[in-house]
Design a protein around this motif. Structure first.
Motif, PDB file in Angstrom:
ATOM      1  N   LEU A  10      -4.073  10.546  -8.580  1.00  0.00           N
ATOM      2  CA  LEU A  10      -4.023  10.488  -7.118  1.00  0.00           C
ATOM      3  C   LEU A  10      -3.702   9.075  -6.652  1.00  0.00           C
ATOM      4  CD1 LEU A  10      -7.079  12.720  -6.197  1.00  0.00           C
ATOM      5  CD2 LEU A  10      -4.683  13.232  -5.740  1.00  0.00           C
ATOM      6  N   LYS A  11      -2.964   9.012  -5.550  1.00  0.00           N
ATOM      7  CA  LYS A  11      -2.543   7.729  -5.008  1.00  0.00           C
ATOM      8  C   LYS A  11      -3.682   7.080  -4.221  1.00  0.00           C
ATOM      9  CE  LYS A  11       1.933   8.770  -5.883  1.00  0.00           C
ATOM     10  NZ  LYS A  11       2.862   7.998  -6.683  1.00  0.00           N
ATOM     11  N   VAL A  12      -3.805   5.771  -4.373  1.00  0.00           N
ATOM     12  CA  VAL A  12      -4.748   4.988  -3.570  1.00  0.00           C
ATOM     13  C   VAL A  12      -3.930   3.853  -2.950  1.00  0.00           C
ATOM     14  CG1 VAL A  12      -6.784   3.501  -3.625  1.00  0.00           C
ATOM     15  CG2 VAL A  12      -6.692   5.512  -5.090  1.00  0.00           C
ATOM     16  N   PRO A  13      -4.023   3.566  -1.645  1.00  0.00           N
ATOM     17  CA  PRO A  13      -4.935   4.138  -0.657  1.00  0.00           C
ATOM     18  C   PRO A  13      -4.740   5.632  -0.359  1.00  0.00           C
ATOM     19  CG  PRO A  13      -3.369   2.541   0.350  1.00  0.00           C
ATOM     20  CD  PRO A  13      -3.159   2.511  -1.102  1.00  0.00           C
ATOM     21  N   GLY A  38       0.805  -1.221   0.000  1.00  0.00           N
ATOM     22  CA  GLY A  38       0.000   0.000   0.000  1.00  0.00           C
ATOM     23  C   GLY A  38       0.834   1.265   0.000  1.00  0.00           C
ATOM     24  N   GLU A  39       2.111   1.129   0.336  1.00  0.00           N
ATOM     25  CA  GLU A  39       3.030   2.269   0.340  1.00  0.00           C
ATOM     26  C   GLU A  39       4.438   1.751   0.091  1.00  0.00           C
ATOM     27  OE1 GLU A  39       2.450   5.835   3.297  1.00  0.00           O
ATOM     28  OE2 GLU A  39       1.684   4.051   4.260  1.00  0.00           O
ATOM     29  N   GLU A  72      -7.039   6.956 -10.332  1.00  0.00           N
ATOM     30  CA  GLU A  72      -5.810   6.883 -11.130  1.00  0.00           C
ATOM     31  C   GLU A  72      -5.799   7.941 -12.225  1.00  0.00           C
ATOM     32  OE1 GLU A  72      -7.398   4.272 -10.021  1.00  0.00           O
ATOM     33  OE2 GLU A  72      -5.892   3.081  -8.966  1.00  0.00           O
ATOM     34  N   VAL A  79       4.887   4.324  -9.514  1.00  0.00           N
ATOM     35  CA  VAL A  79       3.867   3.554  -8.786  1.00  0.00           C
ATOM     36  C   VAL A  79       2.685   4.430  -8.400  1.00  0.00           C
ATOM     37  CG1 VAL A  79       5.485   1.847  -7.896  1.00  0.00           C
ATOM     38  CG2 VAL A  79       5.031   3.914  -6.565  1.00  0.00           C
ATOM     39  N   GLU A  80       1.513   3.779  -8.254  1.00  0.00           N
ATOM     40  CA  GLU A  80       0.311   4.546  -7.925  1.00  0.00           C
ATOM     41  C   GLU A  80       0.076   4.651  -6.421  1.00  0.00           C
ATOM     42  OE1 GLU A  80      -1.105   0.418  -9.358  1.00  0.00           O
ATOM     43  OE2 GLU A  80       0.503   1.836  -9.774  1.00  0.00           O
ATOM     44  N   VAL A  81       0.940   4.032  -5.622  1.00  0.00           N
ATOM     45  CA  VAL A  81       0.798   4.142  -4.164  1.00  0.00           C
ATOM     46  C   VAL A  81       1.747   5.230  -3.649  1.00  0.00           C
ATOM     47  CG1 VAL A  81       0.158   1.693  -3.973  1.00  0.00           C
ATOM     48  CG2 VAL A  81       2.543   2.384  -3.612  1.00  0.00           C
ATOM     49  N   PRO A  82       1.480   5.737  -2.440  1.00  0.00           N
ATOM     50  CA  PRO A  82       2.349   6.793  -1.906  1.00  0.00           C
ATOM     51  C   PRO A  82       3.784   6.305  -1.678  1.00  0.00           C
ATOM     52  CG  PRO A  82       0.301   6.628  -0.626  1.00  0.00           C
ATOM     53  CD  PRO A  82       0.347   5.455  -1.542  1.00  0.00           C
ATOM     54  N   ALA A  89       8.522   7.351  -7.446  1.00  0.00           N
ATOM     55  CA  ALA A  89       7.236   8.010  -7.157  1.00  0.00           C
ATOM     56  C   ALA A  89       6.414   8.218  -8.429  1.00  0.00           C
ATOM     57  CB  ALA A  89       7.475   9.343  -6.455  1.00  0.00           C
TER      58      ALA A  89
END
Lengths: 256, 205
Positions: B116-119, A167-168, B112, A195-198, A192
């Motif tokens: 924006l990031k998910v979670p 998730g991160e 997406e 990837v689509e996660v923080p 950064a």
């Protein structure tokens, strides 16, 4: 608006805070629960515990520290170091951790991330990625506290970790770590932007401007630092003010 | 006494410790006969919707909650997954039926395209809607800590008691009568969060 997070990190060894340079030469920096309480009082957005205790029998000290911290600090806690099984994760969550960071175990067996995310949710699983720049200029992922080269690049591994359910991403530059020379912004941005996660930037912060750069130039969602909060007169409060003045959207501590 | 429902879904200890710090008597249990003594109930939880409901059903806590909350009108506070389970159905890893205390469904953030990031992880501003005893003494726009990939979409807008923005507006808190829910984690939101828990503790309905 989602706020930029400031995350102090505490490196633990056998129940004490330590701090090294490039993952070596560790020195004692005090009691972790005391440090956690100070960061909590200063309004840190999250707290990161990374345990590098080598001996398995002394690992249980970590549970005690997390437990004591969670009793006093009502803030998000992420804990990592030596996590190898679903049971390890369960035990940490039960004593008060909210998230766990997994490093070596995930590189040994990437499906472990998936199994853990199935049980505890993606938001609970942070993939910790330690990276070194090779002499040929390429980045390579290292495990086992920076001692073992894994023959994979950070972007490739980050993608895989996210596909498995992380998730991160906690992204640390071993070369910068403890040097106070600033983040490896190229590395942070590369991951950064992929990837689509923080992504939490880590390793090298020496000034408050480095924190700003991690977000603005590195495109990280959160900034982590240790030395600057440990050894200098910079505090979370000063960091927040500095970042706000730089135009970043940080958390306001006003309640009423 | 505050009864914290233990159904094997994550960090109950922080919630219990927070209430204890505030001076409440707390019981953490998965047994209806023990929880029955509590005047107020809390349904915390992190994890997947389907697992959460399956765990509740396995120990018949769903029936217990129905009796206490819908029947006896005992206050209930759902936190994070606990709030989502109040909905009629969820879509995390397949379609699952929820407790159905508040009409609505739980959907994944699809952000997406907006980059924006998910979670959705971190502190975000919460705007309160109307009067809510849970947010007494707190400034509109106070930040709370969120960590979630799914959010609740209420059938009736009147059930939404606070909103937050992440790509779009979503329900940060819900309320229907004696039933409350927060998508954020008050037990992880430092002073602001403790205030919410204290308000719940002191609330007279």
């Amino acid at each position: 608006m989602l706020k930029v997070r400031i995350i102090p990190s505490l490196l633990l060894r056998e129940g004490r805070c330590v701090k090294g340079v490039k993952f070596r030469d560790f020195r004692d920096t005090g009691n972790p629960v005391t440090a956690a309480k100070i960061y909590d009082a200063q309004g840190a957005d999250e707290l990161l515990f990374l345990d590098i205790t080598a001996s398995t029998e002394k690992r249980s000290i970590l549970f005690d520290i997390v437990s004591k911290t969670a009793e006093a600090c009502f803030m998000p806690l992420c804990v990592g170091g030596g996590i190898r099984s679903i049971e390890d994760i369960r035990k940490l969550l039960l004593v008060g951790a909210d998230k766990v960071s997994i490093n070596t175990a995930a590189l040994d067996r990437p499906e472990f991330i998936n199994e853990a995310a199935e049980v505890f949710g993606n938001q609970c699983i942070v993939a910790s990625i330690d990276v070194r720049k090779r002499v040929d200029g390429e980045y390579e992922v290292f495990s086992d506290c920076g001692t073992k080269a894994r023959g994979i690049g950070p972007v490739e591994w980050a993608k895989e970790a996210v596909a498995q359910g992380a998730g991160e991403i906690l992204l640390t530059s071993i070369d910068q770590e403890g040097t106070r020379k600033g983040y490896d912004l190229g590395l942070i941005r590369m991951v950064a932007d992929t990837v689509e996660v923080p992504v939490i930037a880590s390793g090298g912060v020496g000034s408050l401007q480095d924190l700003v750069d991690g977000i603005v130039r590195g495109h990280a969602s959160a900034v982590s630092a240790a030395s600057i909060f440990h050894f200098t007169d910079q505090s979370i409060i000063k960091a927040r003010t500095y970042m706000k003045e730089a135009g970043l959207d940080v958390r306001s501590m006003e309640l009423r | 006494m505050i009864g914290i429902v233990d159904y094997g879904m994550g960090n109950l200890r922080s919630v219990a410790k927070a209430f204890e710090l505030l001076g409440a008597e707390v019981i953490v249990s998965g047994k209806p006969e023990e929880l029955r003594a509590a005047e107020k109930l809390v349904l915390p939880g992190v994890g997947a919707f389907g697992d959460g409901m399956a765990n509740l059903r396995r120990i018949e806590l769903d029936k217990f909650l129905e009796g206490e909350v819908l029947g006896k009108k005992k206050p209930l506070l759902g936190i994070c997954l606990g709030m989502q389970l109040l909905a009629r159905e969820g879509f995390e890893r397949g379609r699952n039926t929820g407790l159905g205390f508040i009409g609505g469904k739980v959907a994944k953030f699809e952000l997406e395209a907006q980059g924006l990031k998910v979670p959705h992880v971190g502190w975000n501003e919460v705007r309160f809607i109307g009067e809510n005893p849970l947010f007494k003494g707190l400034k509109d726009g106070t930040c709370f800590y969120f960590v979630h990939s799914y959010h609740m979409v209420c059938d009736d807008k009147k059930d939404v008691s606070a909103v937050c923005d992440y790509g779009h507006e979503f329900a940060a808190a819900v309320r229907r009568g004696n039933i409350f829910g927060t998508q954020f984690h008050p037990e992880k939101s430092q002073e602001a969060g403790l205030r919410v828990l204290e308000n719940y503790m002191d609330m007279q309905l």
